[in-house]
Design a protein around this motif. Structure first.
Motif, PDB file in Angstrom:
ATOM      1  N   LEU A  25       0.547  -1.255   0.174  1.00  0.00           N
ATOM      2  CA  LEU A  25       0.114  -0.144  -0.051  1.00  0.00           C
ATOM      3  C   LEU A  25       0.711   1.192   0.035  1.00  0.00           C
ATOM      4  CD1 LEU A  25      -2.431   1.767   0.736  1.00  0.00           C
ATOM      5  CD2 LEU A  25      -2.246   1.002   3.030  1.00  0.00           C
ATOM      6  N   LEU A  26       1.951   1.310   0.924  1.00  0.00           N
ATOM      7  CA  LEU A  26       2.524   2.618   0.896  1.00  0.00           C
ATOM      8  C   LEU A  26       3.471   2.677  -0.294  1.00  0.00           C
ATOM      9  CD1 LEU A  26       3.789   2.205   4.822  1.00  0.00           C
ATOM     10  CD2 LEU A  26       2.131   3.658   3.781  1.00  0.00           C
ATOM     11  N   MET A  27       3.957   1.387  -0.805  1.00  0.00           N
ATOM     12  CA  MET A  27       4.720   1.681  -2.023  1.00  0.00           C
ATOM     13  C   MET A  27       3.829   2.337  -3.191  1.00  0.00           C
ATOM     14  SD  MET A  27       6.885  -1.913  -2.440  1.00  0.00           S
ATOM     15  CE  MET A  27       7.292  -1.488  -4.119  1.00  0.00           C
ATOM     16  N   GLY A  28       2.491   1.900  -3.349  1.00  0.00           N
ATOM     17  CA  GLY A  28       1.834   2.349  -4.200  1.00  0.00           C
ATOM     18  C   GLY A  28       1.330   3.751  -4.060  1.00  0.00           C
ATOM     19  N   VAL A  29       1.032   4.242  -2.898  1.00  0.00           N
ATOM     20  CA  VAL A  29       0.655   5.770  -2.616  1.00  0.00           C
ATOM     21  C   VAL A  29       1.998   6.436  -2.870  1.00  0.00           C
ATOM     22  CG1 VAL A  29      -0.055   7.315  -0.711  1.00  0.00           C
ATOM     23  CG2 VAL A  29      -0.881   5.100  -1.087  1.00  0.00           C
ATOM     24  N   HIS A  42      -5.185   6.804   2.644  1.00  0.00           N
ATOM     25  CA  HIS A  42      -4.440   6.654   1.504  1.00  0.00           C
ATOM     26  C   HIS A  42      -5.566   6.340   0.620  1.00  0.00           C
ATOM     27  CE1 HIS A  42      -0.733   7.330   3.435  1.00  0.00           C
ATOM     28  NE2 HIS A  42      -0.837   6.224   4.183  1.00  0.00           N
ATOM     29  N   LEU A  43      -6.554   5.463   0.848  1.00  0.00           N
ATOM     30  CA  LEU A  43      -7.585   5.340  -0.204  1.00  0.00           C
ATOM     31  C   LEU A  43      -8.189   6.574  -0.706  1.00  0.00           C
ATOM     32  CD1 LEU A  43      -9.557   3.458  -1.983  1.00  0.00           C
ATOM     33  CD2 LEU A  43     -10.799   3.326  -0.003  1.00  0.00           C
ATOM     34  N   LYS A  44      -8.489   7.330   0.150  1.00  0.00           N
ATOM     35  CA  LYS A  44      -8.963   8.724   0.070  1.00  0.00           C
ATOM     36  C   LYS A  44      -7.928   9.434  -0.855  1.00  0.00           C
ATOM     37  CE  LYS A  44     -10.334   9.182   4.379  1.00  0.00           C
ATOM     38  NZ  LYS A  44     -10.838   9.755   5.380  1.00  0.00           N
ATOM     39  N   THR A  45      -6.687   9.371  -0.623  1.00  0.00           N
ATOM     40  CA  THR A  45      -5.493  10.023  -1.472  1.00  0.00           C
ATOM     41  C   THR A  45      -5.737   9.586  -2.829  1.00  0.00           C
ATOM     42  OG1 THR A  45      -4.182  10.162   0.369  1.00  0.00           O
ATOM     43  CG2 THR A  45      -3.196  10.319  -1.820  1.00  0.00           C
ATOM     44  N   CYS A  46      -5.933   8.162  -3.070  1.00  0.00           N
ATOM     45  CA  CYS A  46      -6.052   8.037  -4.480  1.00  0.00           C
ATOM     46  C   CYS A  46      -7.448   8.484  -5.051  1.00  0.00           C
ATOM     47  CB  CYS A  46      -6.024   6.221  -4.517  1.00  0.00           C
ATOM     48  SG  CYS A  46      -4.555   5.741  -4.020  1.00  0.00           S
ATOM     49  N   LEU A  47      -8.319   8.526  -4.481  1.00  0.00           N
ATOM     50  CA  LEU A  47      -9.511   9.087  -5.039  1.00  0.00           C
ATOM     51  C   LEU A  47      -9.781  10.416  -5.379  1.00  0.00           C
ATOM     52  CD1 LEU A  47     -12.320   7.206  -2.768  1.00  0.00           C
ATOM     53  CD2 LEU A  47     -11.771   6.532  -4.991  1.00  0.00           C
ATOM     54  N   VAL A  48      -8.793  11.389  -4.497  1.00  0.00           N
ATOM     55  CA  VAL A  48      -8.588  12.588  -4.813  1.00  0.00           C
ATOM     56  C   VAL A  48      -7.922  12.815  -5.899  1.00  0.00           C
ATOM     57  CG1 VAL A  48      -7.735  14.833  -3.815  1.00  0.00           C
ATOM     58  CG2 VAL A  48      -8.878  13.357  -2.335  1.00  0.00           C
ATOM     59  N   ARG A 106       2.595   7.108 -14.052  1.00  0.00           N
ATOM     60  CA  ARG A 106       3.163   6.876 -12.793  1.00  0.00           C
ATOM     61  C   ARG A 106       1.926   6.990 -11.792  1.00  0.00           C
ATOM     62  NH1 ARG A 106       7.961  10.086  -9.845  1.00  0.00           N
ATOM     63  NH2 ARG A 106       7.424   9.407  -7.757  1.00  0.00           N
ATOM     64  N   ASN A 107       1.026   7.914 -11.882  1.00  0.00           N
ATOM     65  CA  ASN A 107       0.003   8.024 -10.804  1.00  0.00           C
ATOM     66  C   ASN A 107      -0.866   6.953 -11.129  1.00  0.00           C
ATOM     67  OD1 ASN A 107      -0.062  11.822 -12.046  1.00  0.00           O
ATOM     68  ND2 ASN A 107       0.680  10.909  -9.815  1.00  0.00           N
ATOM     69  N   ILE A 108      -1.210   6.622 -12.326  1.00  0.00           N
ATOM     70  CA  ILE A 108      -2.143   5.515 -12.535  1.00  0.00           C
ATOM     71  C   ILE A 108      -1.595   4.229 -11.753  1.00  0.00           C
ATOM     72  CG2 ILE A 108      -3.170   3.869 -14.270  1.00  0.00           C
ATOM     73  CD1 ILE A 108      -3.181   6.467 -16.053  1.00  0.00           C
ATOM     74  N   LEU A 109      -0.399   3.950 -12.266  1.00  0.00           N
ATOM     75  CA  LEU A 109       0.364   2.873 -11.599  1.00  0.00           C
ATOM     76  C   LEU A 109       0.451   2.692 -10.104  1.00  0.00           C
ATOM     77  CD1 LEU A 109       2.168   0.269 -12.037  1.00  0.00           C
ATOM     78  CD2 LEU A 109       4.060   1.777 -12.139  1.00  0.00           C
ATOM     79  N   GLY A 110       0.555   3.710  -9.527  1.00  0.00           N
ATOM     80  CA  GLY A 110       0.966   3.895  -7.984  1.00  0.00           C
ATOM     81  C   GLY A 110      -0.674   3.810  -7.333  1.00  0.00           C
ATOM     82  N   ILE A 111      -1.784   4.187  -7.995  1.00  0.00           N
ATOM     83  CA  ILE A 111      -3.092   3.959  -7.472  1.00  0.00           C
ATOM     84  C   ILE A 111      -3.509   2.594  -7.796  1.00  0.00           C
ATOM     85  CG2 ILE A 111      -5.601   4.532  -7.865  1.00  0.00           C
ATOM     86  CD1 ILE A 111      -4.648   7.528  -8.735  1.00  0.00           C
ATOM     87  N   LEU A 112      -3.111   1.917  -8.731  1.00  0.00           N
ATOM     88  CA  LEU A 112      -3.416   0.473  -8.980  1.00  0.00           C
ATOM     89  C   LEU A 112      -2.646  -0.137  -7.925  1.00  0.00           C
ATOM     90  CD1 LEU A 112      -3.449   0.065 -12.657  1.00  0.00           C
ATOM     91  CD2 LEU A 112      -5.427   0.281 -11.142  1.00  0.00           C
ATOM     92  N   VAL A 113      -1.463   0.033  -7.568  1.00  0.00           N
ATOM     93  CA  VAL A 113      -0.723  -0.657  -6.397  1.00  0.00           C
ATOM     94  C   VAL A 113      -1.011  -0.583  -5.281  1.00  0.00           C
ATOM     95  CG1 VAL A 113       1.541  -1.120  -5.522  1.00  0.00           C
ATOM     96  CG2 VAL A 113       1.351  -0.749  -7.837  1.00  0.00           C
ATOM     97  N   ALA A 114      -1.507   0.828  -4.908  1.00  0.00           N
ATOM     98  CA  ALA A 114      -2.136   1.184  -3.776  1.00  0.00           C
ATOM     99  C   ALA A 114      -3.386   0.351  -3.397  1.00  0.00           C
ATOM    100  CB  ALA A 114      -2.439   2.596  -3.414  1.00  0.00           C
TER     101      ALA A 114
END
Length: 352
Positions: free
Chosen positions: A135-139, A257-263, A278-286
């Motif tokens: 999760l932390l890696m993704g965010v 962190h879920l809300k971070t991805c949603l924002v 990079r944003n898309i990849l990070g959100i998917l990993v998170a």
């Protein structure tokens, strides 16, 4: 409906309320700060808390919940600590790059895990630790850009992380020790949080923006968004205490962190903010990390119920509170969460 089903329904409701209200207030505050130029985040947070207290007082007068006084020193210390943590997070953002500030927020989860392990003997399995790492890696991939370091900023970030972790863990402890609900604790601690930020807010905002909040030109449009932000903050604050009360401090941070991805996603869709692969990849990993976290928590909870039908007092507490709990109503009372920090351009749900 069984007690377990009611508990799960309440948890889902609390999580949904937290996500919706947090994303809403981010959009509102982004318009207020970025578009209208009202950059006084700490002072705005104090107004959020004041409105929240007034709303809860009206609810108390209507007998929607019961007032339960308890240790005044504990409430005062908790409220002031929460206020200080918000101020330190704002200072951290002001003295650091956005990338380093995001790293500061990511450090809250491992710090919380470490403190609960050392001082409360709470056990986190390897599976839980692994899912939190994913999760932390993704965010981190989605939000962390530059990592410019400076001594003052690093010290402020360290203090912000420590105070935030202690405040959330302290909320958990207070609720369990004094057997108070999230609403009762929020009602009694709000005045101290609001007073702390109301005193230091104008000074901090002036230091960070070189502007005077009292000299700002309050147009009808600015006043409308301030009032709207304060009204939404009531839901944000209530859902924050409610979520931690029904799950745990770590689970609350995972939800944050879920809300971070949603924002980030809403910012791209609605506000046309810059977005990269990079944003898309990070959100998917998170998201994968969040799903695995909830799944592992559910499995461990079910396994614990099978192996230990009767809970013994000596049994150590473990992290088995998923984002959507499948347990039968025996969830551990947790606490409140510190207000998230006002980072409107990334993921703040002005945790007022």
């Amino acid at each position: 409906m069984s007690e377990g089903q009611k508990f799960q329904l309440g948890t889902v409701g609390a999580l949904s309320l937290s996500v919706v209200s947090s994303v809403s207030i981010v959009i509102c505050n982004k318009a207020l700060i970025s578009t209208l130029g009202f950059t006084f985040a700490t002072t705005l947070t104090s107004w959020h808390l004041l409105v929240t207290f007034c709303s809860l007082h009206v609810a108390l007068c209507l007998k929607l919940f019961e007032h339960k006084p308890f240790d005044a020193r504990a409430v005062m210390g908790f409220g002031i600590l929460n206020g200080i943590s918000i101020g330190l997070l704002n200072l951290s953002l002001g003295f650091n790059s956005v990338g380093f500030y995001q790293m500061t927020k990511l450090a809250i989860i491992p710090c919380t895990v470490l403190l609960e392990t050392l001082f409360f003997r709470k056990q986190f399995s390897r599976n839980i630790q692994l899912t939190l790492t994913i999760l932390l890696m993704g965010v981190g991939i989605a939000t962390v850009t530059d990592l410019q370091l400076n001594v003052m900023g690093s010290v402020l970030s360290l203090l912000a992380v420590l105070t935030t972790c202690v405040a959330q863990i302290m909320t958990n402890t207070i609720q369990k020790k004094f057997k108070v609900s999230s609403t009762q604790l929020l009602y009694q601690s709000c005045p101290y949080q609001a007073l702390t930020l109301f005193i230091v807010g104008p000074f901090l905002d002036g230091l960070l923006t070189n502007k005077n909040v009292f000299a700002f030109k309050y147009t009808p449009q600015v006043l409308f968004f301030i009032v709207l932000s304060c009204l939404i903050s009531v839901s944000v604050n209530f859902s924050t205490f409610l979520v931690i009360g029904k799950t745990s401090p770590v689970t609350y941070q995972v939800l944050g962190h879920l809300k971070t991805c949603l924002v980030l996603a809403f910012g791209y869709v609605l506000l046309r903010d810059p977005f990269s692969w990079r944003n898309i990849l990070g959100i998917l990993v998170a998201v994968v990390g969040m799903v695995l976290y909830s799944y592992c928590c559910t499995l461990e909870s079910q396994q614990k119920q099978i192996e230990v039908p009767v809970k013994l007092p000596e049994v150590k507490e473990s992290e088995t509170d998923p984002l959507i709990s499948a347990e039968n109503g025996t969830g551990i009372l947790a606490d409140v969460a510190v207000p998230k920090v006002p980072v409107w351009n990334s993921n703040k749900d002005l945790d007022a």
